[in-house]
Design an enzyme around this catalytic site. Structure first.
Site, PDB file in Angstrom:
ATOM      1  CB  ALA A  20       0.961 -11.238   0.448  1.00  0.00           C
ATOM      2  CD  GLU A  91       2.238  -9.291 -10.240  1.00  0.00           C
ATOM      3  OE1 GLU A  91       2.640  -8.213  -9.746  1.00  0.00           O
ATOM      4  OE2 GLU A  91       2.395 -10.390  -9.676  1.00  0.00           O
TER       5      GLU A  91
END
EC number: 2.7.1.21
Length: 209
Positions: A20, A91
């Site tokens: 994304a 992350e």
């Protein structure tokens, strides 16, 4: 570290499925901060070695910024000094829940904290500390990708094993790119052993009623 007199801290969470552009967004934020002569520290979990084992954050487009590799959230704290203005964390779903208290503390010390992560795992469950980070964020940027089946907006990550949907009992963490994952919309996201037309209580709560 004492609270700074100048600047105002905040927490921004950039979330969405794989592919994304979350990491690309972090790199853009970093470049913007550099143009404003802000002092930046970037971190990423050691486990994320998809594109590089070096001390850098790497987007799918192979753009990079320097980063410090960490095994646990508390590894961030020794690097924080009074001159730091911006902390970037990529992350975040792979980190332990201590990250929530740490980023809250950093923002209260007038540091801008920008975090990216998957808010949902491959089963569609809230992933690691991400739901808590989203709850305390001052700003949330939700990105979407393009569903590999329908071509519509995708907000989920489909795990594939040998090209087929994974079972729900697969390990939550499987580091990899297109060989294991693709973006899907709600309609086309699936698990091999789950009937989506029935309420899946265990996915979201321990209560069955």
């Amino acid at each position: 570290m004492t609270q700074k007199e100048q600047g105002q801290g905040f927490i921004e969470v950039v979330c969405g499925p794989m592919f994304a552009g979350k990491t690309e967004a972090l790199i853009q934020r970093s470049n913007q901060a550099l143009q404003l002569n802000k002092k930046i520290l970037s971190f990423k979990p050691q486990i994320d070695d998809r594109y590089s084992v070096k001390e850098e954050i790497v987007s799918h487009n192979q753009n990079t910024i320097p980063a410090i590799l960490i095994d646990k959230s508390k590894d961030i704290l020794p690097f924080i000094t009074p001159e730091i203005n911006v902390v970037i964390i990529d992350e975040a779903q792979f980190l332990d829940n201590d990250i929530v208290a740490i980023v809250d503390y950093l923002a209260n010390c007038n540091i801008e904290v920008i975090i990216s992560g998957l808010e949902l795992d491959f089963c569609g469950k809230p992933f690691g500390p991400m739901p808590y980070l989203l709850a305390i964020a001052d700003t949330v940027t939700k990105l979407t990708s393009i569903c590999a089946i329908s071509g519509k907006k995708a907000n989920r990550t489909q795990r594939l094993i040998d090209g087929k949907p994974a079972q729900s009992n697969e390990p939550v963490v499987l580091v990899g790119g297109k060989e294991y994952h693709e973006p899907r919309c709600r309609k086309h996201h699936c698990l091999a052993d789950i009937d989506k037309t029935k309420i899946n209580w265990q996915n979201f709560t321990n209560q069955s009623k």
